[in-house]
Design a protein around this motif. Sequence first.
Motif, short mmCIF file in Angstrom:
data_model
loop_
_atom_site.label_atom_id
_atom_site.label_comp_id
_atom_site.label_asym_id
_atom_site.label_seq_id
_atom_site.Cartn_x
_atom_site.Cartn_y
_atom_site.Cartn_z
N LEU A 117 -3.78 34.21 71.80
CA LEU A 117 -4.12 34.18 70.54
C LEU A 117 -4.41 35.60 69.94
O LEU A 117 -4.67 36.41 70.89
CB LEU A 117 -5.39 33.36 70.71
N ALA A 119 -6.74 37.51 66.98
CA ALA A 119 -7.56 37.40 65.72
C ALA A 119 -7.47 38.95 65.19
O ALA A 119 -6.67 39.17 64.67
CB ALA A 119 -8.94 37.01 66.28
N GLY A 123 -7.51 41.77 66.75
CA GLY A 123 -6.50 42.56 67.38
C GLY A 123 -6.98 43.78 68.01
O GLY A 123 -6.39 44.34 68.72
N THR A 124 -8.31 43.93 67.78
CA THR A 124 -8.75 45.16 68.50
C THR A 124 -8.91 45.28 69.83
O THR A 124 -8.80 46.54 70.48
CB THR A 124 -10.33 45.59 68.05
N LEU A 180 -6.88 43.10 71.89
CA LEU A 180 -5.64 42.71 72.23
C LEU A 180 -4.45 43.79 72.26
O LEU A 180 -3.83 43.91 73.28
CB LEU A 180 -5.25 41.43 71.68
N THR A 222 -13.53 40.09 65.31
CA THR A 222 -14.00 38.94 64.70
C THR A 222 -15.19 38.45 65.89
O THR A 222 -15.06 38.84 67.11
CB THR A 222 -12.88 37.90 64.59
N ASP A 241 -21.98 43.76 72.92
CA ASP A 241 -23.40 43.87 72.28
C ASP A 241 -23.73 42.31 71.90
O ASP A 241 -24.73 41.70 72.25
CB ASP A 241 -23.63 44.61 71.08
#
Length: 296
Positions: free
Chosen positions: A30, A32, A34-35, A37, A112, A125
């Motif tokens: 998946l 979302a 992408g930061t 992945l 996300t 966090d």
Amino acid sequence: MTIKKLDLLQPTTLAEACGLLQEHADEASLIAGGTALLIMLRERVYQPAYLIDLTTVPGLDGITHEAGVGLRLGALATHRAVELSPLVRERLPVLAETYRQVGNVRVRHAATVGGNLAHGDYRLDPPAPLIALGAAARIVGPDGERRVPLEEFFLGLYATALEPGEILAEVLVPDPAPRTHAAYLKYTSLSAMDWPCLGVAAVAALAADGTFDDVRVVLTSVASTPVLVQGASERARGQRVSEGLLAELGALAAEQVDPSPDIRGSEWYKREMARVFVGRAVRAALSRPALASSRS
Ligand SMILES: Cc1cc2nc3c(=O)[nH]c(=O)nc-3n(C[C@H](O)[C@H](O)[C@H](O)COP(=O)(O)OP(=O)(O)OC[C@H]3O[C@@H](n4cnc5c(N)ncnc54)[C@H](O)[C@@H]3O)c2cc1C
């Protein structure tokens, strides 16, 4: 080095996304915001053949409140949206405070709520306040839907309760009890925008006479999963805040964390910071106004 061909699949419903995940099993991931992945793909840590884009599924980015359920954060709500949401600021400002401290504004615009939790990095966090507030994940999969309390969601380094074919759809944060105060303190030992050296969330519910009724303290970055300090509530219940009590809570936390040494500090240093920051987080919580409660 050969670069594997990557197909981008763009489902338009959660059911279709689950179907694609099942169909392509180990070959699909998946995506979302992408930061996280894209870094893993670029570093070839991981080379799926298919990316299943969750951003083409409408309706997953809501931030709403429902009586009897609490705050509902859609998996695709961005960190920036949570940080700026008037609803979050009004009902659970501790979450706006937390998401505001993640990375930098470029990351927060893309990252996300769901991608953060599903990533399962030990330094995140948001899990600390979410666990302290008693939040749960709503997970959708081939066999239907289930809810998992976030305190049971993180199983180890990059390991979560998500089973193959499952998607984190939403995070549900219940309304706090009356007279509940909360804070999240992030401590960075490198730059201000760095990942936490450690983070501590404290959620304290007071009785009508001002003594503690319940205290939930959760630390991040100091073990392979977030640490919900066991025994804190039992120690604090019926007592008023005092230096002695805060030192006891700090000592409990220091016993229960299991930090790894890295560029942000040695094992000893992180344990000592945990001891100090627990008391500071409880004090910070008590200094904030009580959270809105459906029962107040
Ligand atoms: C420069 C930088 C600094 C950062 N600093 C911090 C920090 O200080 N604190 C912090 O907490 N985090 C930090 N992060 C991490 C950041 O919070 C995560 O990268 C981000 O939250 C992941 O969300 P995403 O939507 O981009 O996920 P993606 O990168 O799209 O996905 C991450 C993982 O989750 C899976 N996934 C995504 N959505 C779902 C879903 N709904 N259901 C199931 N699986 C899903 C993907 O398959 C992938 O394995 C930083 C990241 C960067 C790049």
